[in-house]
Write an enzyme that holds these catalytic residues in place. Sequence first.
Site, PDB file in Angstrom:
ATOM      1  N   ASP A 151      31.257  62.804  25.748  1.00 27.45           N
ATOM      2  CA  ASP A 151      30.397  62.792  26.934  1.00 27.45           C
ATOM      3  C   ASP A 151      28.931  62.802  26.529  1.00 27.45           C
ATOM      4  O   ASP A 151      28.484  63.702  25.812  1.00 27.45           O
ATOM      5  CB  ASP A 151      30.685  64.044  27.780  1.00 27.45           C
ATOM      6  CG  ASP A 151      29.824  64.096  29.030  1.00 27.45           C
ATOM      7  OD1 ASP A 151      30.203  63.452  30.020  1.00 27.45           O
ATOM      8  OD2 ASP A 151      28.759  64.748  29.007  1.00 27.45           O
TER       9      ASP A 151
ATOM     10  N   TYR B 218      20.225  62.922  27.578  1.00 31.57           N
ATOM     11  CA  TYR B 218      20.445  63.781  26.403  1.00 31.57           C
ATOM     12  C   TYR B 218      19.690  63.278  25.166  1.00 31.57           C
ATOM     13  O   TYR B 218      19.619  63.976  24.158  1.00 31.57           O
ATOM     14  CB  TYR B 218      21.940  63.881  26.059  1.00 31.57           C
ATOM     15  CG  TYR B 218      22.813  64.481  27.126  1.00 31.57           C
ATOM     16  CD1 TYR B 218      22.266  65.083  28.259  1.00 31.57           C
ATOM     17  CD2 TYR B 218      24.199  64.450  27.015  1.00 31.57           C
ATOM     18  CE1 TYR B 218      23.082  65.604  29.250  1.00 31.57           C
ATOM     19  CE2 TYR B 218      25.015  64.984  28.004  1.00 31.57           C
ATOM     20  CZ  TYR B 218      24.443  65.553  29.118  1.00 31.57           C
ATOM     21  OH  TYR B 218      25.257  66.079  30.092  1.00 31.57           O
TER      22      TYR B 218
ATOM     23  N   LYS C 272      25.738  58.720  31.483  1.00 30.45           N
ATOM     24  CA  LYS C 272      25.268  58.989  32.853  1.00 30.45           C
ATOM     25  C   LYS C 272      23.858  58.445  33.034  1.00 30.45           C
ATOM     26  O   LYS C 272      23.045  58.506  32.099  1.00 30.45           O
ATOM     27  CB  LYS C 272      25.230  60.508  33.118  1.00 30.45           C
ATOM     28  CG  LYS C 272      26.432  61.268  32.604  1.00 30.45           C
ATOM     29  CD  LYS C 272      26.388  62.740  32.951  1.00 30.45           C
ATOM     30  CE  LYS C 272      27.421  63.508  32.142  1.00 30.45           C
ATOM     31  NZ  LYS C 272      26.998  63.808  30.751  1.00 30.45           N
TER      32      LYS C 272
ATOM     33  N   HIS D 185      24.123  60.931  37.405  1.00 28.40           N
ATOM     34  CA  HIS D 185      24.045  62.253  36.761  1.00 28.40           C
ATOM     35  C   HIS D 185      23.836  63.411  37.759  1.00 28.40           C
ATOM     36  O   HIS D 185      24.491  64.454  37.651  1.00 28.40           O
ATOM     37  CB  HIS D 185      22.909  62.226  35.729  1.00 28.40           C
ATOM     38  CG  HIS D 185      23.023  63.269  34.669  1.00 28.40           C
ATOM     39  ND1 HIS D 185      22.553  63.097  33.394  1.00 28.40           N
ATOM     40  CD2 HIS D 185      23.556  64.513  34.677  1.00 28.40           C
ATOM     41  CE1 HIS D 185      22.798  64.167  32.680  1.00 28.40           C
ATOM     42  NE2 HIS D 185      23.395  65.046  33.440  1.00 28.40           N
TER      43      HIS D 185
HETATM   44  N1  LIG Z   1      26.779  66.501  34.334  1.00 29.47           N
HETATM   45  C1  LIG Z   1      25.917  67.461  34.122  1.00 29.47           C
HETATM   46  O1  LIG Z   1      24.950  67.661  34.870  1.00 29.47           O
HETATM   47  C2  LIG Z   1      26.113  68.366  32.947  1.00 29.47           C
HETATM   48  C3  LIG Z   1      25.432  69.607  32.881  1.00 29.47           C
HETATM   49  C4  LIG Z   1      25.657  70.418  31.780  1.00 29.47           C
HETATM   50  C5  LIG Z   1      26.515  69.993  30.770  1.00 29.47           C
HETATM   51  N2  LIG Z   1      27.137  68.771  30.843  1.00 29.47           N
HETATM   52  C6  LIG Z   1      28.040  68.271  29.774  1.00 29.47           C
HETATM   53  O2  LIG Z   1      29.017  69.259  29.534  1.00 29.47           O
HETATM   54  C7  LIG Z   1      28.982  69.652  28.168  1.00 29.47           C
HETATM   55  C8  LIG Z   1      29.394  71.094  28.018  1.00 29.47           C
HETATM   56  O3  LIG Z   1      28.618  71.953  28.811  1.00 29.47           O
HETATM   57  P1  LIG Z   1      27.530  72.950  28.209  1.00 29.47           P
HETATM   58  O4  LIG Z   1      27.024  72.410  26.953  1.00 29.47           O
HETATM   59  O5  LIG Z   1      26.590  73.235  29.320  1.00 29.47           O
HETATM   60  O6  LIG Z   1      28.347  74.321  28.025  1.00 29.47           O
HETATM   61  P2  LIG Z   1      29.649  74.832  27.218  1.00 29.47           P
HETATM   62  O7  LIG Z   1      30.363  73.721  26.582  1.00 29.47           O
HETATM   63  O8  LIG Z   1      30.384  75.727  28.174  1.00 29.47           O
HETATM   64  O9  LIG Z   1      29.001  75.805  26.163  1.00 29.47           O
HETATM   65  C9  LIG Z   1      28.364  75.388  25.001  1.00 29.47           C
HETATM   66  C10 LIG Z   1      27.878  76.652  24.297  1.00 29.47           C
HETATM   67  O10 LIG Z   1      29.009  77.497  24.045  1.00 29.47           O
HETATM   68  C11 LIG Z   1      29.153  77.727  22.666  1.00 29.47           C
HETATM   69  N3  LIG Z   1      30.590  77.552  22.341  1.00 29.47           N
HETATM   70  C12 LIG Z   1      31.284  76.383  22.262  1.00 29.47           C
HETATM   71  N4  LIG Z   1      32.561  76.614  21.942  1.00 29.47           N
HETATM   72  C13 LIG Z   1      32.686  77.958  21.795  1.00 29.47           C
HETATM   73  C14 LIG Z   1      33.759  78.806  21.464  1.00 29.47           C
HETATM   74  N5  LIG Z   1      34.964  78.309  21.183  1.00 29.47           N
HETATM   75  N6  LIG Z   1      33.533  80.146  21.413  1.00 29.47           N
HETATM   76  C15 LIG Z   1      32.313  80.651  21.691  1.00 29.47           C
HETATM   77  N7  LIG Z   1      31.244  79.891  22.008  1.00 29.47           N
HETATM   78  C16 LIG Z   1      31.435  78.545  22.065  1.00 29.47           C
HETATM   79  C17 LIG Z   1      28.287  76.726  21.938  1.00 29.47           C
HETATM   80  O11 LIG Z   1      27.665  77.334  20.828  1.00 29.47           O
HETATM   81  P3  LIG Z   1      27.811  76.712  19.330  1.00 29.47           P
HETATM   82  O12 LIG Z   1      27.114  75.387  19.351  1.00 29.47           O
HETATM   83  O13 LIG Z   1      27.127  77.759  18.494  1.00 29.47           O
HETATM   84  O14 LIG Z   1      29.277  76.614  19.087  1.00 29.47           O
HETATM   85  C18 LIG Z   1      27.226  76.381  22.984  1.00 29.47           C
HETATM   86  O15 LIG Z   1      26.134  77.276  22.871  1.00 29.47           O
HETATM   87  C19 LIG Z   1      27.536  69.349  27.765  1.00 29.47           C
HETATM   88  O16 LIG Z   1      27.353  69.338  26.381  1.00 29.47           O
HETATM   89  C20 LIG Z   1      27.336  68.030  28.438  1.00 29.47           C
HETATM   90  O17 LIG Z   1      27.971  66.984  27.703  1.00 29.47           O
HETATM   91  C21 LIG Z   1      26.953  67.964  31.932  1.00 29.47           C
END
Ligand SMILES: NC(=O)c1ccc[n+]([C@@H]2O[C@H](COP(=O)([O-])OP(=O)(O)OC[C@H]3O[C@@H](n4cnc5c(N)ncnc54)[C@H](OP(=O)(O)O)[C@@H]3O)[C@@H](O)[C@H]2O)c1
Length: 280
Positions: A48, A53, A78, A111
């Site tokens: 994704d 980004y 997106k 997005h």
């Molecule tokens: N459509 C939208 O508007 C939108 C908004 C937000 C996000 N997104 C997409 O969704 C993806 C994921 O969401 P997100 O990045 O907001 O949050 P997330 O995946 O819930 O959390 C990422 C964070 O959690 C940590 N993490 C990952 N795996 C872990 C585990 N197994 N145990 C403990 N901590 C862990 C990572 O740290 P480390 O790097 O230190 O592992 C990072 O700081 C984004 O990268 C993006 O592609 C889309």
Amino acid sequence: MPTAAQAHAVEAHGARIPLVGLGTWDLRGRTCARMVEAALRLGYRHVDTAEMYDNEREVGEGLRASAIAREEVFVTTKVWPSHFAPRALERAAEESLARLKLAQVDLLLLHWPNPQIALRDTLPALCKLKRSGLTRHIGVSNFTVALTEEAVRLADEPLVCNQIEVHPFIDQSKVIAACRRHGMAVVAYSPVARGGVTRDKVLAKIAAARGKSAAQVSLRYLVQRGIAVIPRTSRRERLAENFAIFGFELSAAEMAEIAPLAHRDGRIVDFAYSGSPDWD
Ligand SMILES: NC(=O)c1ccc[n+]([C@@H]2O[C@H](COP(=O)([O-])OP(=O)(O)OC[C@H]3O[C@@H](n4cnc5c(N)ncnc54)[C@H](OP(=O)(O)O)[C@@H]3O)[C@@H](O)[C@H]2O)c1
């Protein structure tokens, strides 16, 4: 032989979206390319990204470095809301493809809603991008129930998903129900609540009993409800951890124990596009 991620997919209007994908927000430069490559080598088949980004080039590099056949990987990008006018949308999609060095993405999403550009202008333009082959499928992200209904009404091609914030601490039942009514998949962003799941007692208890991590329990909780997840990590060991969620099943009692953790104000991503020129 399909990989675990391909075998575990959610289907929507002909799209087969692998249930686990790699989120890449905030992954930049070589770290991004390396994590994409490593994820694909581990078996991930869903990545994704987004024009916002600023990492589509590196995502493309990681895809090529993995040597996994293009057709095996489900790539989502997106378009940022400032590009929702029809001609800008087309240009943005073409620029994303050029940065990714791909002829087509699998899924192109709007997005965030843009209150300043009418959906009746954007949706036909998005559908046209599908028909012209720039993307195999189209969808939306961060759309409310009302906006999802409106988008479906205005689209003459199926919308295959709404990518929204979903994790155990947020109640998204209404928008999830709206997606289901229209045969749309739900793709959960922030599925480990940006690491917050590791601090919850209920998830910790279930994780300990099962010999899993709290993040795995959170991801499993979502995929068991048919919701695809795109956890992001910058650490290789967590790539494997976040992918290893198909070898166990939460019981109905465990699912019921997690359900009350959800709250209407459990949102982490506090953003609404208002035409801010910060990023264009
Ligand atoms: N459509 C939208 O508007 C939108 C908004 C937000 C996000 N997104 C997409 O969704 C993806 C994921 O969401 P997100 O990045 O907001 O949050 P997330 O995946 O819930 O959390 C990422 C964070 O959690 C940590 N993490 C990952 N795996 C872990 C585990 N197994 N145990 C403990 N901590 C862990 C990572 O740290 P480390 O790097 O230190 O592992 C990072 O700081 C984004 O990268 C993006 O592609 C889309």
